[in-house]
Design an enzyme around this catalytic site. Structure first.
Site, short mmCIF file in Angstrom:
data_model
loop_
_atom_site.label_atom_id
_atom_site.label_comp_id
_atom_site.label_asym_id
_atom_site.label_seq_id
_atom_site.Cartn_x
_atom_site.Cartn_y
_atom_site.Cartn_z
CB CYS A 52 -0.93 0.02 1.21
SG CYS A 52 -1.69 -1.56 1.60
CG ASP A 126 -7.36 0.08 5.41
OD1 ASP A 126 -7.03 0.16 4.22
OD2 ASP A 126 -8.06 -0.85 5.85
CB CYS A 197 -6.85 -3.62 -0.50
SG CYS A 197 -5.70 -4.38 0.67
CB SER A 473 -11.80 -5.77 6.31
OG SER A 473 -11.35 -5.45 5.02
#
Length: 557
Positions: A52, A126, A197, A473
């Site tokens: 990421c 995230d 993702c 998630s």
């Protein structure tokens, strides 16, 4: 009125008394000319542990070049990051949400300690996305955030796959529906390179939300991580922050009640992650704006679900970009009369002006027209009831189940629930309850993708419900209620549930109830013996003591 672009760094660097500071900066290569220009912090979240954020060093060099070209002096600094996807299902996952606070604190501290005039923040995974923006709201310096972009989909047996498919494959493998060789083949091909993702999971959800918030340039977050255009927009972001500095345009002029409503609408129409509730509540708090969990449901009722994105749909973030991107989403919401079009953004244009620049790829199927929504209302709802007096969050994108009633199967931690799924102890009709995983009780409010994906992979996605005081998630789908508040560790009713208690979900009525009287719940709670805290010292113990309820954003104070 003339604005001094060096109003902060002037105090750090100018005059005979500041010679020691200049001397130390010259030791790392800065010149007198460099130190005469505005100092712009480049807050990077690069880390080597995950795809990421792995490419952010490349992007930071482009941002710094843009700052120099526009007359500023960039100073790069780094902060931490924790991979949800890698730590998922382990004790390490407790660190993820906690990292959001550490990221925000560290970016704020470096910028305050070195009197930067402006900041560009680079995010990827995230928690780095809301963490960077929380810091920018606190600092209130001319600033913006650029998201590193999505990973491209992998290829497995001739079709596109994401990390979601790997998690669900674990459930299939456990149920005897996938061989060892097939699981290994999927593992080897699901993640082909850098980027976050690929579905409308938490990273891409927050990337879109912050374009709609106005703190990220419209259309730039959505460019995939390894697309060469990402380098170009990184350079432009360096130039853009210098324009913000010249105009003295600051985050709290951009982050308003109306822009937060735009952000919530973008999450609702794209079927985004339930984590957006936590993060937007936290951003509102940092910006001094009143926002409650109920506001999410009010907006969701007005916004159609238009994006056919994973985990509930067919397409990835890269597909949305190819279809027309975030700007096209904004155009849809503006045409629907939902977008607050006059809100300013870091580009210098209003979000309505940005929406007016949208182009749509002919024949695209990712974003539906207004006349043909996937659902007439958005992708998440807030439920309350005797099990969640402060509320909980349910993602309804990707399934059509409106009611569910079943007996509770209670687990005191995520690992026990996962083991029960793998051992085929969960049956159709069950309501899986996982407690003591909340912000304080976990601590850290772990995501439950390991469990939810195993349930789906075992073929129980439409016949089993789940509720937890932990999180999900963005890759989770099915009837799953997260953020149940108050949490078990703070005496919430979820602590009173016993195996076999009948639990009812009613999406239309926005209710989550256990079929017990108020008197019985109260009596049971008096007898609950709280578990010994897993952490009493260090960052985990400190967080457990000071974190707020999930219904307030799980922020520390």
């Amino acid at each position: 009125m003339t604005i001094n672009p060096r109003q902060k760094s002037h105090d750090l660097l100018d005059g005979p008394g500041r010679a020691p500071a200049r001397a130390m900066l010259k030791a790392v290569g800065f010149t007198d000319a460099d130190l005469s220009r505005p100092l712009v912090g480049v807050a990077n979240t690069w880390i080597e542990v995950m795809p990421c954020n792995y490419h952010l060093r490349r992007l930071s060099e482009k941002v710094k070049a843009g700052i120099r070209a526009a007359g500023g002096t960039p100073i790069e600094y780094n902060t931490i990051a924790v991979s949800d996807g890698i730590s998922m299902g382990t004790e390490g996952m407790k660190a993820s949400l906690i990292s959001r606070e550490v990221i925000a604190d560290s970016i704020e501290l470096v910028a305050r300690g070195h009197l930067f005039d402006a900041v560009v923040a680079l995010s990827g995974c995230d928690k780095t996305i809301p963490g960077t923006v929380m810091a920018l709201a606190r600092l209130n310096l001319p600033s913006l955030m650029l998201y590193g972009g999505s990973i491209m989909p992998g290829k497995f047996q001739g079709h596109d796959v994401t990390i979601q498919d790997v998690f669900e494959a674990v459930g299939k493998h456990g149920a005897g529906k996938m061989t060892d060789a097939e699981l290994k083949d999927l593992e080897d091909h699901a993640c082909p390179g850098p980027g976050a993702c690929g579905g409308q999971f938490t990273a891409n959800t927050m990337a879109i939300a912050f374009e709609f918030l106005g703190i990220s340039p419209m259309g730039m977050n959505g460019i995939p991580a390894m697309d060469t255009k990402k380098d170009d927009v990184a350079f432009k972001c360096g130039q853009m922050v210098m324009e913000l500095l010249k105009k003295d345009l600051r985050p709290r002029q951009i982050i308003t009640r109306k822009s937060i409503e735009n952000a919530i609408a973008s999450v609702a129409t794209t079927g985004g992650s339930t984590n957006a509730v936590l993060h937007l509540l936290a951003i509102a708090r940092e910006a001094g704006i009143r926002l409650t969990i109920d506001d999410f449901d009010k907006i969701n009722r007005k916004v159609p679900l238009l994006a056919d994105l994973k985990p509930g749909g067919r397409f990835t973030a890269a597909d949305l970009y190819a279809a027309g991107g975030t700007t096209l989403v904004a155009k849809r919401l503006m045409d629907a009369g939902i977008l607050h079009a006059g809100q300013p953004t870091v580009t210098g244009r209003t979000i309505g002006e940005e929406a007016g620049r949208a182009t749509e790829t002919p024949g695209q199927q990712v974003l539906r027209p207004l006349a043909n929504p996937i659902k007439p209302t958005g992708g998440m709802v807030i439920l309350k009831g005797n099990l969640a007096p402060e509320g909980c969050v349910v993602k309804v994108a990707g399934h059509s189940i409106m009611t569910f009633r079943g007996p509770a199967k209670v687990f005191e931690r995520e690992e026990d629930a996962f083991a029960a799924v793998q051992a085929k102890q969960i049956r159709a009709g069950d309501v899986v309850v996982i407690r003591y995983e909340g912000p304080s009780g976990g601590p850290g409010m772990r995501e439950m993708l390991g469990v939810t994906a195993a349930i789906v992979g075992a073929g129980l996605g439409d016949s089993v419900a789940l509720l937890t005081d932990g999180r999900f998630s963005g890759a989770t789908h099915g009837l799953m209620a997260g953020h149940v508040a108050p949490e078990a560790a703070r005496g919430g009713p979820i602590a009173a549930i016993k195996n076999g208690d009948m639990i009812t979900f009613d999406i239309a009525k926005r209710k989550l109830d256990v079929e017990l009287s108020a008197k019985e719940i109260k009596a049971r709670l008096k007898k609950v013996k709280q578990p010994v805290p897993r952490y009493t010292s260090g960052v985990m113990g400190k967080y457990a003591r000071h974190v707020s309820s999930a219904s307030e954003g799980a922020v520390t104070s």
